[in-house]
Design a protein around this motif. Structure first.
Motif, mmCIF file in Angstrom:
data_model
loop_
_atom_site.group_PDB
_atom_site.id
_atom_site.type_symbol
_atom_site.label_atom_id
_atom_site.label_comp_id
_atom_site.label_asym_id
_atom_site.label_seq_id
_atom_site.Cartn_x
_atom_site.Cartn_y
_atom_site.Cartn_z
ATOM 1 N N ILE A 54 6.015 -11.217 9.258
ATOM 2 C CA ILE A 54 5.413 -9.874 9.510
ATOM 3 C C ILE A 54 4.090 -9.584 8.455
ATOM 4 C CG2 ILE A 54 6.313 -7.625 9.286
ATOM 5 C CD1 ILE A 54 8.933 -8.507 10.055
ATOM 6 N N GLU A 55 4.142 -10.252 7.354
ATOM 7 C CA GLU A 55 3.075 -9.825 6.354
ATOM 8 C C GLU A 55 1.722 -10.232 7.052
ATOM 9 O OE1 GLU A 55 1.893 -7.911 3.154
ATOM 10 O OE2 GLU A 55 4.042 -8.002 3.753
ATOM 11 N N GLU A 56 1.706 -11.428 7.651
ATOM 12 C CA GLU A 56 0.614 -11.908 8.240
ATOM 13 C C GLU A 56 0.198 -10.811 9.651
ATOM 14 O OE1 GLU A 56 -1.507 -14.267 7.859
ATOM 15 O OE2 GLU A 56 -0.516 -14.740 5.774
ATOM 16 N N TYR A 57 1.194 -10.188 10.253
ATOM 17 C CA TYR A 57 0.873 -9.489 11.397
ATOM 18 C C TYR A 57 0.396 -8.096 10.906
ATOM 19 C CZ TYR A 57 4.096 -12.874 13.473
ATOM 20 O OH TYR A 57 4.759 -13.919 14.087
ATOM 21 N N LYS A 58 0.850 -7.520 9.658
ATOM 22 C CA LYS A 58 0.575 -6.315 9.042
ATOM 23 C C LYS A 58 -1.159 -6.490 8.920
ATOM 24 C CE LYS A 58 3.109 -4.850 5.739
ATOM 25 N NZ LYS A 58 3.993 -4.682 4.694
ATOM 26 N N LEU A 59 -1.523 -7.602 8.468
ATOM 27 C CA LEU A 59 -2.957 -7.811 8.136
ATOM 28 C C LEU A 59 -3.668 -7.823 9.408
ATOM 29 C CD1 LEU A 59 -2.885 -10.746 5.680
ATOM 30 C CD2 LEU A 59 -3.086 -8.333 5.126
ATOM 31 N N ASP A 60 -3.054 -8.228 10.541
ATOM 32 C CA ASP A 60 -3.944 -8.129 11.802
ATOM 33 C C ASP A 60 -3.858 -6.517 12.147
ATOM 34 O OD1 ASP A 60 -4.195 -10.811 12.158
ATOM 35 O OD2 ASP A 60 -2.355 -11.291 13.411
ATOM 36 N N ALA A 61 -2.888 -5.930 11.939
ATOM 37 C CA ALA A 61 -2.537 -4.390 12.278
ATOM 38 C C ALA A 61 -3.822 -3.553 11.493
ATOM 39 C CB ALA A 61 -1.384 -3.909 12.298
ATOM 40 N N GLU A 62 -3.771 -4.028 10.227
ATOM 41 C CA GLU A 62 -4.845 -3.296 9.436
ATOM 42 C C GLU A 62 -6.545 -3.800 9.923
ATOM 43 O OE1 GLU A 62 -4.154 -4.634 5.347
ATOM 44 O OE2 GLU A 62 -2.193 -3.360 4.951
ATOM 45 N N ASP A 63 -6.427 -4.960 10.121
ATOM 46 C CA ASP A 63 -7.842 -5.185 10.435
ATOM 47 C C ASP A 63 -8.391 -4.495 11.714
ATOM 48 O OD1 ASP A 63 -8.155 -6.963 8.391
ATOM 49 O OD2 ASP A 63 -7.721 -8.975 9.466
ATOM 50 N N ALA A 64 -7.486 -4.306 12.735
ATOM 51 C CA ALA A 64 -7.440 -3.460 13.887
ATOM 52 C C ALA A 64 -7.291 -1.855 13.874
ATOM 53 C CB ALA A 64 -6.391 -4.089 14.948
ATOM 54 N N GLY A 65 -7.056 -1.666 12.378
ATOM 55 C CA GLY A 65 -7.119 -0.049 12.269
ATOM 56 C C GLY A 65 -6.111 0.528 12.968
ATOM 57 N N GLN A 75 -2.745 1.892 12.699
ATOM 58 C CA GLN A 75 -1.750 2.463 11.789
ATOM 59 C C GLN A 75 -0.285 2.451 12.381
ATOM 60 O OE1 GLN A 75 -2.374 2.884 8.626
ATOM 61 N NE2 GLN A 75 -4.413 1.929 9.043
ATOM 62 N N GLU A 76 -0.177 2.733 13.891
ATOM 63 C CA GLU A 76 1.055 3.124 14.463
ATOM 64 C C GLU A 76 1.848 1.437 14.643
ATOM 65 O OE1 GLU A 76 3.158 4.241 18.516
ATOM 66 O OE2 GLU A 76 0.773 4.448 18.274
ATOM 67 N N VAL A 77 1.170 0.476 14.793
ATOM 68 C CA VAL A 77 1.823 -0.742 14.468
ATOM 69 C C VAL A 77 1.962 -1.312 13.172
ATOM 70 C CG1 VAL A 77 1.340 -3.260 15.129
ATOM 71 C CG2 VAL A 77 0.690 -1.520 16.815
ATOM 72 N N LEU A 78 1.143 -0.893 12.145
ATOM 73 C CA LEU A 78 1.376 -0.949 10.962
ATOM 74 C C LEU A 78 2.772 -0.416 10.466
ATOM 75 C CD1 LEU A 78 0.207 -2.490 8.278
ATOM 76 C CD2 LEU A 78 -1.123 -0.586 7.750
ATOM 77 N N ALA A 79 2.858 0.597 10.833
ATOM 78 C CA ALA A 79 4.083 1.413 10.366
ATOM 79 C C ALA A 79 5.300 0.792 10.793
ATOM 80 C CB ALA A 79 4.012 2.907 10.826
ATOM 81 N N LEU A 80 5.148 0.258 12.166
ATOM 82 C CA LEU A 80 6.097 -0.364 12.922
ATOM 83 C C LEU A 80 6.579 -1.703 12.111
ATOM 84 C CD1 LEU A 80 8.304 -0.799 15.260
ATOM 85 C CD2 LEU A 80 6.469 -1.833 16.424
ATOM 86 N N ILE A 99 10.155 -2.790 10.235
ATOM 87 C CA ILE A 99 10.835 -4.029 10.725
ATOM 88 C C ILE A 99 11.039 -4.952 9.395
ATOM 89 C CG2 ILE A 99 10.729 -5.956 12.091
ATOM 90 C CD1 ILE A 99 9.411 -4.370 14.046
ATOM 91 N N GLN A 100 10.047 -5.045 8.628
ATOM 92 C CA GLN A 100 9.981 -5.684 7.405
ATOM 93 C C GLN A 100 11.038 -5.272 6.361
ATOM 94 O OE1 GLN A 100 6.365 -5.799 4.920
ATOM 95 N NE2 GLN A 100 6.627 -8.235 5.238
ATOM 96 N N GLN A 101 11.195 -3.917 6.361
ATOM 97 C CA GLN A 101 12.182 -3.286 5.522
ATOM 98 C C GLN A 101 13.435 -3.623 5.803
ATOM 99 O OE1 GLN A 101 11.737 -2.129 2.272
ATOM 100 N NE2 GLN A 101 13.841 -1.858 2.243
ATOM 101 N N ARG A 102 13.741 -3.710 7.296
ATOM 102 C CA ARG A 102 15.219 -3.985 7.702
ATOM 103 C C ARG A 102 15.242 -5.398 7.439
ATOM 104 N NH1 ARG A 102 13.977 -0.082 12.153
ATOM 105 N NH2 ARG A 102 13.296 -2.030 13.464
ATOM 106 N N ALA A 103 14.482 -6.343 7.504
ATOM 107 C CA ALA A 103 14.602 -7.754 7.362
ATOM 108 C C ALA A 103 15.005 -7.765 5.754
ATOM 109 C CB ALA A 103 13.507 -8.452 7.544
ATOM 110 N N ARG A 104 14.484 -6.979 4.947
ATOM 111 C CA ARG A 104 14.538 -7.021 3.351
ATOM 112 C C ARG A 104 16.047 -6.690 3.241
ATOM 113 N NH1 ARG A 104 8.911 -5.083 2.312
ATOM 114 N NH2 ARG A 104 7.870 -7.039 1.578
ATOM 115 N N GLU A 105 16.484 -5.803 4.082
ATOM 116 C CA GLU A 105 17.941 -5.135 3.693
ATOM 117 C C GLU A 105 18.745 -6.323 4.325
ATOM 118 O OE1 GLU A 105 17.864 -1.561 5.807
ATOM 119 O OE2 GLU A 105 16.591 -0.675 4.458
ATOM 120 N N ASP A 106 18.310 -7.077 5.286
ATOM 121 C CA ASP A 106 19.371 -8.017 5.727
ATOM 122 C C ASP A 106 19.433 -9.203 4.821
ATOM 123 O OD1 ASP A 106 19.853 -6.569 8.242
ATOM 124 O OD2 ASP A 106 18.477 -7.967 9.239
#
Length: 79
Positions: free
Chosen positions: A37-48, A50-55, A59-66
């Motif tokens: 997900i960290e890699e995917y976040k970079l892609d979303a940032e590069d594409a500008g 913000q909606e997908v970045l927040a998503l 998802i990453q936060q829920r995975a950390r809780e898991d």
């Protein structure tokens, strides 16, 4: 039947219960997901996007809780 016997044998040989092994496998998979997900976040940032970045952040936060839940469950079974 053969799979059940193999599971029992592996538990005896390794000294780790199948449940603990399953928790460990799932924990590993969650950690891999967090990294991906960290890699995917970079892609979303590069594409500008913000909606997908927040998503991805959610998802990453829920995975950390898991990971926290799995780690606790695993440590109880390995103690």
């Amino acid at each position: 039947m053969a799979q059940e016997q193999a599971k029992r044998r592996s538990e005896i040989v390794s000294g780790v219960s199948n449940v603990a092994y399953d928790l460990l496998a799932l924990l590993y998979n969650q950690l891999e997901e967090i990294t991906a997900i960290e890699e995917y976040k970079l892609d979303a940032e590069d594409a500008g996007d913000q909606e997908v970045l927040a998503l991805f952040d959610q998802i990453q936060q829920r995975a950390r809780e898991d990971v926290d839940l799995l780690g606790s469950a695993l440590s109880q079974r390995l103690a």
